[in-house]
Enzyme design. Structure first.
Site, short mmCIF file in Angstrom:
data_model
loop_
_atom_site.label_atom_id
_atom_site.label_comp_id
_atom_site.label_asym_id
_atom_site.label_seq_id
_atom_site.Cartn_x
_atom_site.Cartn_y
_atom_site.Cartn_z
N PHE A 15 36.68 95.53 33.86
CA PHE A 15 35.59 95.34 32.90
C PHE A 15 35.65 93.89 32.41
CE2 PHE A 15 37.56 99.53 32.76
CZ PHE A 15 36.52 100.32 33.19
N GLY A 40 47.44 95.19 28.88
CA GLY A 40 46.31 95.92 29.47
C GLY A 40 46.02 95.40 30.86
N SER A 46 41.68 91.02 35.74
CA SER A 46 41.89 89.82 34.92
C SER A 46 43.24 89.18 35.24
CB SER A 46 41.79 90.15 33.43
OG SER A 46 42.65 91.19 33.09
N ASP A 65 51.34 97.52 30.93
CA ASP A 65 50.42 98.67 30.87
C ASP A 65 51.23 99.92 31.21
OD1 ASP A 65 48.19 100.51 31.35
OD2 ASP A 65 46.96 98.74 31.68
N GLY A 69 45.67 104.66 31.68
CA GLY A 69 44.31 104.46 31.16
C GLY A 69 44.22 104.59 29.65
N ASP A 135 44.30 92.92 25.57
CA ASP A 135 43.21 93.65 26.23
C ASP A 135 43.66 95.08 26.52
OD1 ASP A 135 40.71 94.04 27.37
OD2 ASP A 135 41.32 93.30 29.33
N HIS A 138 42.04 100.13 22.61
CA HIS A 138 41.10 99.60 21.63
C HIS A 138 40.95 100.47 20.39
CE1 HIS A 138 40.46 96.48 24.34
NE2 HIS A 138 39.27 96.77 24.84
N HIS A 163 40.19 90.19 24.09
CA HIS A 163 39.02 90.64 24.84
C HIS A 163 38.29 91.76 24.12
CE1 HIS A 163 36.96 92.07 28.74
NE2 HIS A 163 36.40 90.95 28.34
N ASP A 164 37.01 91.92 24.45
CA ASP A 164 36.16 92.99 23.90
C ASP A 164 35.97 92.85 22.39
OD1 ASP A 164 35.90 94.30 26.47
OD2 ASP A 164 37.97 94.92 26.21
MG MG Z 1 38.89 94.43 28.17
#
Ligand code: MG
Length: 216
Positions: A15, A40, A46, A65, A69, A135, A138, A163-164
């Site tokens: 993403f 992440g 990325s 990570d 997920g 990242d 969230h 990010h985000d």
């Molecule tokens: Mg992201």
């Protein structure tokens, strides 16, 4: 980044709009060599962008990570991908995909895949960081944890990338924005750039108030 590596990044699940990928590499090109940490990994899209710059800079990139997920990747959620479910465990499993991505990109010497949750790694992490890319999960709780746990390891002048980040709730979840606001309000960071949902901050050298162990 060469064409072959860009093709690997482009075909990898993830993403990250092209504009933000370009901004990620441009920001990282400003970081000093040493240790860089991405939180992440997912399928390492990325990671290819960051790792490519790390290779040029002589830096080493660790990407962390648990590879099961985030909430939004689980069955029934918006960003679920049924092909990523491991039939053996019934759980989302992105590690083999990340391994293949780094192999295909020729970045295995530059990148260490670290498999675990941020809660597992935070208590023993001691290495100073020249770049931190947040990242991961969230939710507010985990996003705040990841910032509080790892940002204090940034050296003076090191980069914090988030990010985000959506300051308007109509555009997306607010947890990363709350992290950016906390960082800026601490007085320990200056904003360097904003590209889409990617924020780049630089640690200015002051302490991080309220963050244990920040006197580095
Ligand atoms: Mg992201």
């Amino acid at each position: 980044m060469d064409d072959q590596r860009r093709a690997v990044a482009d075909r990898t699940r993830g993403f990250l709009p092209a504009e933000e990928a370009d901004a990620l590499r441009a920001a990282a090109a400003d970081a000093r060599p040493g240790l860089w940490l991405e939180i992440g990994t997912y399928c390492a899209k990325s990671t290819v962008h960051l790792g490519s710059v790390a290779e040029t800079a002589g830096a080493h990139l660790v990407t962390l990570d648990h590879h099961h997920g985030s909430e939004e990747n689980q069955p029934g959620w918006e960003y679920h991908d049924a092909e990523l479910v491991d039939p053996r465990t019934g759980r989302l499993e992105t590690l083999p995909h990340a391994r293949h991505t780094l192999h295909d990109a020729g970045l295995e010497p530059v990148v260490t895949l670290l498999v675990g949750s941020t809660q597992q790694v935070a208590p023993w992490w001691t290495s100073p960081l020249e770049l931190l890319f947040l990242d991961g999960n969230h939710t507010d709780e985990v996003a705040q944890h990841d910032y509080a746990a790892f940002a204090p390891h940034l050296t003076d002048g090191a980069l914090l990338l988030v990010h985000d980040v959506f300051s308007d709730p109509r555009d997306g979840g607010q947890a990363p924005w709350h992290v950016v606001r906390r960082a800026l309000e601490s007085g320990a960071f200056d904003e360097v750039s904003v590209t889409g949902s990617l924020r780049v901050l630089r640690r200015t050298g002051s302490v991080l108030p309220g963050v244990p162990g920040s006197l580095t």
